[in-house]
Design a protein around this motif. Structure first.
Motif, PDB file in Angstrom:
ATOM      1  N   THR A 220      35.452  62.189  10.000  1.00 48.59           N
ATOM      2  CA  THR A 220      34.276  61.327   9.961  1.00 48.59           C
ATOM      3  C   THR A 220      33.845  60.965  11.378  1.00 48.59           C
ATOM      4  O   THR A 220      34.649  60.470  12.165  1.00 48.59           O
ATOM      5  CB  THR A 220      34.587  60.041   9.167  1.00 48.59           C
TER       6      THR A 220
ATOM      7  N   ALA B 249      39.495  57.600  10.945  1.00 51.20           N
ATOM      8  CA  ALA B 249      38.210  58.254  10.700  1.00 51.20           C
ATOM      9  C   ALA B 249      38.205  59.665  11.284  1.00 51.20           C
ATOM     10  O   ALA B 249      37.778  60.616  10.621  1.00 51.20           O
ATOM     11  CB  ALA B 249      37.070  57.424  11.277  1.00 51.20           C
TER      12      ALA B 249
ATOM     13  N   LYS C   6      36.046  58.604   4.371  1.00 52.94           N
ATOM     14  CA  LYS C   6      35.876  60.055   4.205  1.00 52.94           C
ATOM     15  C   LYS C   6      34.429  60.403   3.829  1.00 52.94           C
ATOM     16  O   LYS C   6      33.885  61.394   4.298  1.00 52.94           O
ATOM     17  CB  LYS C   6      36.846  60.552   3.130  1.00 52.94           C
TER      18      LYS C   6
END
Length: 152
Positions: free
Chosen positions: A74, A69, A48
């Motif tokens: 991300t 992700a 994160k």
């Protein structure tokens, strides 16, 4: 090829090349730039907070870490290994795909993402097809039970 702001590399997990990597980090004078905490039970806080997640696999099944992700917003960069990354990253639309073993291409892709990160909303949307609800709905559809999916 240096990022505009200071960067650090974090390598999670264990592997047979750990000692070799630690030696290389020391040899290159990067001890203050690279951390290797080893196996981490819950990698999500690390993912994160990351500016970019790089997957350098030579082969993958599904590439769950890419989905995780993306779900966290991300940005990702991945090798274009067989099965997984290309589908998850929508042929490179959601995150750059680089040839396996091409360290220069990986470095350039990481830098490009650091310089111009994609919209986290786009990344989170790309993870939606892999959510439990979406996956369950698709299984029920394949089994001819889509009516059940609409009532759940």
């Amino acid at each position: 090829l240096l990022p505009k702001k200071p960067s650090r590399l974090l390598i999670l997990g264990e592997g047979r090349r750990r000692q070799k990597l630690q030696g290389l980090i020391k040899e290159l004078g990067l001890i203050d730039k690279v951390r290797m905490p080893g196996f981490v039970k819950n990698p999500f806080p690390y993912i994160k907070r990351a500016s970019v997640l790089a997957l350098s696999s030579t082969c993958e099944g599904l590439g769950v870490v890419l989905i995780e992700a993306l779900a966290l917003g991300t940005p990702v960069v991945s090798t274009d290994c067989p099965s997984g990354p290309r589908e998850i990253l929508r042929n490179g639309e959601v995150g750059p795909l680089v040839p396996i073993g091409d360290a220069n291409a990986m470095a350039k892709a990481i830098l490009s993402v650091l310089e111009a990160p994609p919209d986290p909303k786009l990344l989170k949307e790309a993870a939606l097809p892999y959510s439990v609800k979406q996956a369950t709905d698709q299984y029920l559809k394949v089994l001819g039970l889509s009516d059940v999916a609409n009532t759940v």
